[in-house]
Design an enzyme around this catalytic site. Structure first.
Site, PDB file in Angstrom:
ATOM      1  N   ARG A  27       0.822  -1.216   0.000  1.00  0.00           N
ATOM      2  CA  ARG A  27       0.000   0.000   0.000  1.00  0.00           C
ATOM      3  C   ARG A  27       0.852   1.260   0.000  1.00  0.00           C
ATOM      4  O   ARG A  27       0.316   2.356  -0.040  1.00  0.00           O
ATOM      5  CB  ARG A  27      -0.872   0.009   1.251  1.00  0.00           C
ATOM      6  CG  ARG A  27      -2.327  -0.375   1.015  1.00  0.00           C
ATOM      7  CD  ARG A  27      -3.017  -0.299   2.346  1.00  0.00           C
ATOM      8  NE  ARG A  27      -4.432  -0.167   2.288  1.00  0.00           N
ATOM      9  CZ  ARG A  27      -5.281  -1.158   2.506  1.00  0.00           C
ATOM     10  NH1 ARG A  27      -4.845  -2.374   2.706  1.00  0.00           N
ATOM     11  NH2 ARG A  27      -6.570  -0.927   2.522  1.00  0.00           N
TER      12      ARG A  27
ATOM     13  N   ARG B 201     -17.983  -3.794   8.790  1.00  0.00           N
ATOM     14  CA  ARG B 201     -16.701  -3.402   9.351  1.00  0.00           C
ATOM     15  C   ARG B 201     -16.813  -2.068  10.052  1.00  0.00           C
ATOM     16  O   ARG B 201     -17.443  -1.150   9.558  1.00  0.00           O
ATOM     17  CB  ARG B 201     -15.667  -3.299   8.230  1.00  0.00           C
ATOM     18  CG  ARG B 201     -15.101  -4.649   7.845  1.00  0.00           C
ATOM     19  CD  ARG B 201     -14.270  -4.585   6.617  1.00  0.00           C
ATOM     20  NE  ARG B 201     -13.348  -3.458   6.574  1.00  0.00           N
ATOM     21  CZ  ARG B 201     -12.373  -3.339   5.690  1.00  0.00           C
ATOM     22  NH1 ARG B 201     -12.203  -4.286   4.794  1.00  0.00           N
ATOM     23  NH2 ARG B 201     -11.581  -2.301   5.683  1.00  0.00           N
TER      24      ARG B 201
ATOM     25  N   ARG C 297     -21.424  -2.573   2.336  1.00  0.00           N
ATOM     26  CA  ARG C 297     -20.710  -3.851   2.479  1.00  0.00           C
ATOM     27  C   ARG C 297     -21.087  -4.575   3.786  1.00  0.00           C
ATOM     28  O   ARG C 297     -21.128  -3.996   4.841  1.00  0.00           O
ATOM     29  CB  ARG C 297     -19.204  -3.577   2.474  1.00  0.00           C
ATOM     30  CG  ARG C 297     -18.376  -4.814   2.753  1.00  0.00           C
ATOM     31  CD  ARG C 297     -16.990  -4.679   2.283  1.00  0.00           C
ATOM     32  NE  ARG C 297     -16.231  -3.624   2.935  1.00  0.00           N
ATOM     33  CZ  ARG C 297     -14.992  -3.319   2.597  1.00  0.00           C
ATOM     34  NH1 ARG C 297     -14.404  -3.972   1.629  1.00  0.00           N
ATOM     35  NH2 ARG C 297     -14.349  -2.361   3.227  1.00  0.00           N
TER      36      ARG C 297
ATOM     37  N   ARG D 264      -9.553   6.878   4.687  1.00  0.00           N
ATOM     38  CA  ARG D 264      -8.993   5.753   3.913  1.00  0.00           C
ATOM     39  C   ARG D 264      -8.762   6.157   2.457  1.00  0.00           C
ATOM     40  O   ARG D 264      -7.794   5.739   1.845  1.00  0.00           O
ATOM     41  CB  ARG D 264      -9.914   4.527   4.010  1.00  0.00           C
ATOM     42  CG  ARG D 264      -9.822   3.869   5.390  1.00  0.00           C
ATOM     43  CD  ARG D 264     -11.002   2.965   5.683  1.00  0.00           C
ATOM     44  NE  ARG D 264     -11.134   1.865   4.783  1.00  0.00           N
ATOM     45  CZ  ARG D 264     -12.281   1.212   4.572  1.00  0.00           C
ATOM     46  NH1 ARG D 264     -13.386   1.585   5.183  1.00  0.00           N
ATOM     47  NH2 ARG D 264     -12.308   0.189   3.765  1.00  0.00           N
TER      48      ARG D 264
HETATM   49  P1  AMP Z   1      -8.371  -3.464   4.144  1.00  0.00           P
HETATM   50  O1  AMP Z   1      -9.155  -4.588   4.703  1.00  0.00           O
HETATM   51  O2  AMP Z   1      -7.364  -3.896   3.133  1.00  0.00           O
HETATM   52  O3  AMP Z   1      -9.230  -2.327   3.661  1.00  0.00           O
HETATM   53  O4  AMP Z   1      -7.511  -2.857   5.371  1.00  0.00           O
HETATM   54  C1  AMP Z   1      -8.151  -2.331   6.512  1.00  0.00           C
HETATM   55  C2  AMP Z   1      -7.169  -1.450   7.271  1.00  0.00           C
HETATM   56  O5  AMP Z   1      -6.033  -2.227   7.678  1.00  0.00           O
HETATM   57  C3  AMP Z   1      -6.581  -0.288   6.486  1.00  0.00           C
HETATM   58  O6  AMP Z   1      -7.422   0.855   6.473  1.00  0.00           O
HETATM   59  C4  AMP Z   1      -5.289  -0.049   7.245  1.00  0.00           C
HETATM   60  O7  AMP Z   1      -5.520   0.638   8.451  1.00  0.00           O
HETATM   61  C5  AMP Z   1      -4.834  -1.480   7.590  1.00  0.00           C
HETATM   62  N1  AMP Z   1      -4.002  -2.069   6.527  1.00  0.00           N
HETATM   63  C6  AMP Z   1      -4.277  -3.161   5.778  1.00  0.00           C
HETATM   64  N2  AMP Z   1      -3.288  -3.431   4.921  1.00  0.00           N
HETATM   65  C7  AMP Z   1      -2.345  -2.479   5.118  1.00  0.00           C
HETATM   66  C8  AMP Z   1      -1.092  -2.185   4.524  1.00  0.00           C
HETATM   67  N3  AMP Z   1      -0.592  -2.937   3.532  1.00  0.00           N
HETATM   68  N4  AMP Z   1      -0.396  -1.124   5.002  1.00  0.00           N
HETATM   69  C9  AMP Z   1      -0.859  -0.360   5.987  1.00  0.00           C
HETATM   70  N5  AMP Z   1      -2.056  -0.555   6.583  1.00  0.00           N
HETATM   71  C10 AMP Z   1      -2.795  -1.606   6.165  1.00  0.00           C
END
Ligand code: AMP
Length: 209
Positions: free
Chosen positions: A84, A154, A121, A165
């Site tokens: 990311r 979530r 979602r 985000r």
């Molecule tokens: P996601 O389920 O991929 O939307 O991730 C949910 C949250 O987890 C994000 O908003 C971040 O706070 C954290 N997160 C997940 N993957 C990463 C990553 N590769 N780098 C930094 N934070 C992450």
């Protein structure tokens, strides 16, 4: 798998993983599980996640390194939500050196659709299946088709956190499109349409590769 929040990375990564019999590795799922179990990793990440900010590169890179060492990842895997940031992308390059070719699937979605995708979602706490109350509702309202479990949403799918985000995506993650594009690793997909159609296109692309 690259894409803005709400682009459908989770849904598509699951579909592709099923299609090829490879593990779906979602850093978000791993972090959420660590938070729920109150593991040290979860405690380190919880505050950032709840605010919609990125968790530190060090924490996330460490967990990906550990996950990729497991035997089920030997013949391929699909990463969802990682990398990311540029720091994470360079770290992944080092991890994969001499081990695997990288293919980057970039999901492009009309920005107006993204918010509806996030606020609508819902997911099954048992099997992880993802639904959307507007576009892909379960057969029985609020219940998983497979498990009949009550669907959950979530905690970071609320308006304020969603805004944060998107900012994290704009500043941290979008530069990766250029980073991978320059190396001809990027495959763009119009991901506005029906999830099954997009999964088919992604699998087709991977098969060709
Ligand atoms: P996601 O389920 O991929 O939307 O991730 C949910 C949250 O987890 C994000 O908003 C971040 O706070 C954290 N997160 C997940 N993957 C990463 C990553 N590769 N780098 C930094 N934070 C992450």
């Amino acid at each position: 798998m690259l894409g803005a929040p709400g682009a459908g990375k989770g849904t598509q990564a699951r579909g592709v993983a099923e299609c090829f019999g490879i593990p779906h590795i979602s850093t978000g799922d791993i972090l959420r599980e660590a938070v729920a179990k109150r593991l040290p990793l979860g405690l380190a990440a919880q505050q950032e996640m709840e605010a919609g900010r990125l968790v530190s590169d060090k924490v996330v890179c460490g967990l990906v390194k550990e996950r990729l060492q497991r035997p089920d990842a030997v013949s391929g895997f699909i990463l969802d939500g990682f990398p990311r940031t540029l720091v994470q992308a360079r770290y992944l390059d080092r991890l994969l050196r001499g081990r695997a070719d990288l293919l980057v699937l970039n999901l492009r979605v009309d920005p107006e659709l993204l918010v509806k995708r996030l606020t609508g979602r819902r997911s099954c706490p048992v099997c992880g299946q993802i639904y959307n109350i507007y576009f892909n509702p379960p057969r029985q309202e609020g219940r998983c088709d497979r498990e009949s479990a009550k669907l959950v949403y979530r905690s970071d799918d609320n308006e304020q956190t969603i805004r944060q985000r998107f900012m994290a995506y704009e500043h941290g993650t979008k530069p990766l499109i250029e980073y991978y594009g320059r190396r001809n690793l990027l495959h763009d997909f119009d991901a506005d349409g029906a999830p099954e159609t997009i999964t088919r296109q992604l699998c087709e692309c991977l098969r060709k590769a």
